[in-house]
Enzyme design. Structure first.
Site, PDB file in Angstrom:
ATOM      1  CG  ASP A   1      45.684 -34.954  84.237  1.00 57.12           C
ATOM      2  OD1 ASP A   1      46.808 -35.289  83.762  1.00 57.12           O
ATOM      3  OD2 ASP A   1      45.168 -33.992  84.379  1.00 57.12           O
TER       4      ASP A   1
ATOM      5  NE  ARG B   1      44.640 -35.503  80.506  1.00 55.47           N
ATOM      6  CZ  ARG B   1      43.678 -34.926  81.230  1.00 55.47           C
ATOM      7  NH1 ARG B   1      42.909 -35.787  82.105  1.00 55.47           N
ATOM      8  NH2 ARG B   1      43.726 -33.603  81.018  1.00 55.47           N
TER       9      ARG B   1
ATOM     10  CG  ASP C   1      42.799 -30.246  83.585  1.00 59.74           C
ATOM     11  OD1 ASP C   1      44.065 -30.949  83.339  1.00 59.74           O
ATOM     12  OD2 ASP C   1      42.870 -28.961  83.456  1.00 59.74           O
ATOM     13  CB  THR C   2      45.452 -32.802  88.064  1.00 56.49           C
ATOM     14  OG1 THR C   2      46.164 -33.354  87.095  1.00 56.49           O
ATOM     15  CG2 THR C   2      44.547 -33.796  88.647  1.00 56.49           C
TER      16      THR C   2
ATOM     17  CD  GLU D   1      49.639 -29.387  82.463  1.00 60.51           C
ATOM     18  OE1 GLU D   1      50.539 -30.306  82.450  1.00 60.51           O
ATOM     19  OE2 GLU D   1      48.698 -29.429  81.893  1.00 60.51           O
TER      20      GLU D   1
ATOM     21  NE  ARG E   1      47.279 -37.548  76.570  1.00 65.03           N
ATOM     22  CZ  ARG E   1      47.050 -36.315  76.942  1.00 65.03           C
ATOM     23  NH1 ARG E   1      47.758 -36.047  77.809  1.00 65.03           N
ATOM     24  NH2 ARG E   1      46.113 -35.673  76.617  1.00 65.03           N
TER      25      ARG E   1
END
Length: 240
Positions: free
Chosen positions: A45, A59, A64-65, A67, A110
């Site tokens: 992401d 971002r 959300d993916t 980590e 970001r």
């Protein structure tokens, strides 16, 4: 009269963006897609692009993916798969970005944006393939929230990717410990049987063949040696 006319012209020319007193860039309601040059894929992401002559870290909005190399969370299940798929998508065509109406940057400087490849939403694809969750919803940056939630529901119902193990996806992120403790899924194929059988949350039996869209992301509950065997067991082919 002349002064008023000049102010109107300036407003029309520069109304597409503004810098408020706190210094955080915001954008108007435009849905223009801006071409950028891909520099680096950091994870599922987050990427780096060349935008307006500068290298910017972006971002992805609303997703959300897992980590891949977090300082405290380490490497989470499906993090690498999300990164690889993200990179594959971004390298398949022309990359463009779109801003929403709220803050253009997050607290880590970001840039926040929607990402497209040849006009197709990368965020939506990752959600639909079970490699991301809907997260970090901060109005008014919610333009595609409904669309993303529908894509996420598709993956959740199909129990693919991050949704294959119950309670791995949480409201706060991803719980890797549940993956380690789970003994619900059979992960190794018995012999040469390569067809994966999966039962979704609605009780629907689905089988996946090698080369299928969701084959790699699916952890099977049963293995079959032929499609006929899967069908005899009450399973339907993925996509039908």
């Amino acid at each position: 009269m002349k002064k008023g006319f000049i102010l109107i012209v300036i407003s029309l020319l520069f109304g597409c963006s503004e810098i408020p007193s706190n210094g955080v860039a915001k954008t108007s309601g435009t849905t223009d897609q801006i071409p950028v040059e891909l520099v680096e894929v950091i994870d599922g992401d987050t990427i780096k692009v060349k935008y307006n002559g500068n290298i910017e870290k972006i971002r992805y909005l609303l997703v959300d993916t897992p980590e891949t190399n977090h300082q405290t969370l380490g490497k989470q299940p499906y993090g690498e798969e999300a990164k690889v798929r993200n990179k594959e998508l971004l390298n398949s065509g022309d990359v463009t970005i779109e801003f929403d109406v709220g803050n253009r940057f997050d607290d880590y400087d970001r840039m926040l944006a929607y990402i497209y490849v040849d006009g197709v939403s990368v965020q939506e694809t990752l959600l639909e393939e079970g490699l991301a969750r809907v997260a970090y919803v901060f109005p008014p940056n919610t333009r595609y929230l409904d669309m993303f939630e529908n894509a996420s529901e598709f993956a959740k119902d199909a129990q693919i990717g991050v949704w294959e193990t119950n309670n791995y996806v949480t409201s706060r992120g991803f719980n890797a410990s549940i993956m380690e403790d789970s003994n619900e899924l059979v992960t190794e194929s018995p012999g040469k049987c390569e067809i994966k059988g999966n039962i979704n949350r609605q009780g629907k039996k689905i089988y996946h063949i090698r080369g299928g869209k969701y084959y790699e992301q699916t952890n099977p509950e049963e293995w079959f040696c032929s499609e006929q065997e899967a069908q005899n067991a009450g399973y339907k082919k993925s996509g039908e």
